[in-house]
Design a protein around this motif. Sequence first.
Motif, PDB file in Angstrom:
ATOM      1  N   PRO A  16       0.834  -1.209   0.000  1.00 36.58           N
ATOM      2  CA  PRO A  16       0.000   0.000   0.000  1.00 36.58           C
ATOM      3  C   PRO A  16       0.862   1.249   0.000  1.00 36.58           C
ATOM      4  O   PRO A  16       1.869   1.318   0.712  1.00 36.58           O
ATOM      5  CB  PRO A  16      -0.801  -0.126   1.298  1.00 36.58           C
ATOM      6  N   GLN A  17       0.505   2.210  -0.812  1.00 35.33           N
ATOM      7  CA  GLN A  17       1.271   3.453  -0.860  1.00 35.33           C
ATOM      8  C   GLN A  17       0.902   4.347   0.309  1.00 35.33           C
ATOM      9  O   GLN A  17      -0.262   4.499   0.662  1.00 35.33           O
ATOM     10  CB  GLN A  17       1.011   4.193  -2.170  1.00 35.33           C
ATOM     11  N   THR A  18       1.919   4.940   0.920  1.00 30.82           N
ATOM     12  CA  THR A  18       1.669   5.895   1.995  1.00 30.82           C
ATOM     13  C   THR A  18       1.281   7.234   1.390  1.00 30.82           C
ATOM     14  O   THR A  18       1.461   7.485   0.200  1.00 30.82           O
ATOM     15  CB  THR A  18       2.921   6.082   2.870  1.00 30.82           C
ATOM     16  N   GLU A  19       0.777   8.096   2.245  1.00 26.99           N
ATOM     17  CA  GLU A  19       0.379   9.431   1.767  1.00 26.99           C
ATOM     18  C   GLU A  19       1.579  10.175   1.194  1.00 26.99           C
ATOM     19  O   GLU A  19       1.477  10.870   0.185  1.00 26.99           O
ATOM     20  CB  GLU A  19      -0.246  10.221   2.910  1.00 26.99           C
ATOM     21  N   ASP A  20       2.760  10.031   1.848  1.00 25.72           N
ATOM     22  CA  ASP A  20       3.962  10.706   1.369  1.00 25.72           C
ATOM     23  C   ASP A  20       4.351  10.233  -0.021  1.00 25.72           C
ATOM     24  O   ASP A  20       4.743  11.016  -0.877  1.00 25.72           O
ATOM     25  CB  ASP A  20       5.131  10.466   2.341  1.00 25.72           C
ATOM     26  N   GLN A  21       4.213   8.904  -0.276  1.00 21.16           N
ATOM     27  CA  GLN A  21       4.540   8.356  -1.576  1.00 21.16           C
ATOM     28  C   GLN A  21       3.600   8.907  -2.631  1.00 21.16           C
ATOM     29  O   GLN A  21       4.004   9.214  -3.759  1.00 21.16           O
ATOM     30  CB  GLN A  21       4.482   6.830  -1.539  1.00 21.16           C
ATOM     31  N   ASN A  22       2.318   9.006  -2.289  1.00 17.64           N
ATOM     32  CA  ASN A  22       1.347   9.546  -3.248  1.00 17.64           C
ATOM     33  C   ASN A  22       1.662  10.999  -3.574  1.00 17.64           C
ATOM     34  O   ASN A  22       1.579  11.416  -4.731  1.00 17.64           O
ATOM     35  CB  ASN A  22      -0.075   9.434  -2.672  1.00 17.64           C
ATOM     36  N   GLN A  23       2.040  11.776  -2.559  1.00 15.71           N
ATOM     37  CA  GLN A  23       2.362  13.185  -2.792  1.00 15.71           C
ATOM     38  C   GLN A  23       3.634  13.323  -3.615  1.00 15.71           C
ATOM     39  O   GLN A  23       3.750  14.205  -4.448  1.00 15.71           O
ATOM     40  CB  GLN A  23       2.489  13.903  -1.456  1.00 15.71           C
ATOM     41  N   ALA A  24       4.608  12.426  -3.339  1.00 17.13           N
ATOM     42  CA  ALA A  24       5.871  12.501  -4.066  1.00 17.13           C
ATOM     43  C   ALA A  24       5.650  12.310  -5.559  1.00 17.13           C
ATOM     44  O   ALA A  24       6.367  12.875  -6.380  1.00 17.13           O
ATOM     45  CB  ALA A  24       6.854  11.442  -3.531  1.00 17.13           C
ATOM     46  N   GLY A  25       4.649  11.512  -5.904  1.00 15.24           N
ATOM     47  CA  GLY A  25       4.407  11.262  -7.318  1.00 15.24           C
ATOM     48  C   GLY A  25       3.808  12.456  -8.023  1.00 15.24           C
ATOM     49  O   GLY A  25       3.716  12.471  -9.254  1.00 15.24           O
ATOM     50  N   LEU A  26       3.399  13.483  -7.254  1.00 18.97           N
ATOM     51  CA  LEU A  26       2.775  14.654  -7.870  1.00 18.97           C
ATOM     52  C   LEU A  26       3.805  15.702  -8.269  1.00 18.97           C
ATOM     53  O   LEU A  26       3.500  16.651  -8.975  1.00 18.97           O
ATOM     54  CB  LEU A  26       1.778  15.280  -6.883  1.00 18.97           C
TER      55      LEU A  26
END
Length: 278
Positions: free
Chosen positions: A267-277
């Motif tokens: 599962p992706q963490t919130e930080d990982q999701n933000q990093a992809g932006l």
Amino acid sequence: MATYKARILILCKTYPVPSAKYSETSCVAGMTEDGKLIRLFPVPFRLISDDQQFRKWQWVTVLVEKAREDHRPESHRIFVDKIECDAAPLSAGKEGWPHRMELLRHVPVYTDFAAIEADRVTNGTTLALLRPARILGLDIKASKSAEWTDEEREKLLQMEKQSSLFSEEESKRQVALLEKIPFDFHYRYECLVDGKPVVWRHKVSDWEAGALYRRLRKQFGVSGWEAPFREKYEDELPKRDLMLLMGTMHRFPDQWLAVSVICPPRPQTEDQNQAGLF
């Protein structure tokens, strides 16, 4: 024993073994629509028609009854001529894995193997999902015998011998289709108990491990298959959200095997999701 129809999501097939009654059989495990783990044994894949052959992550509708000679609560006999398969297995990928895991959410996931064994002793549980804290490595050890024994070969040949449709040459070819895997594979892993690591070791017996060994040995030869095999089981799979489907042996009900390795993406963490932006 009463028979009934069940809709089952296939989660594993073990590598086949010679059988006196069916020539060769596999143990199959899956999940019913109401989220209960179920074992189907024996499954003689050689006797199942092509349109009834099923794969991992495929829904099947089957006629079953509680196994008479196998007292494990999850064990059921399957009527192989009554198998109805969905068109294809559930898809994987970014869209497919969340759906798969949503289906599995009703199945309890243990984080300590000792708790699974305690549940077996107390409640008779013989199938369970385990999420280890960490995979330590894979032990590869030569089997006691690199080839089938004469008795095992006789079992593999018996179906062909009973039919005049098979010549002696064809019978030998049929036996070759079920190759003896000359190695045993054991996962070493940690479970965290009260913050402290506890190490366990269990044999991996699923069809996928045997099939991967055969493919890599054919591709890289007897001296080159081990490195890519280890890369798969020691590096690639542990980087995912690895779970082991644990199951006991019929003849030795207190001995557990890892009958399937289930590896959704982590599962992706919130930080990982933000990093992809960015």
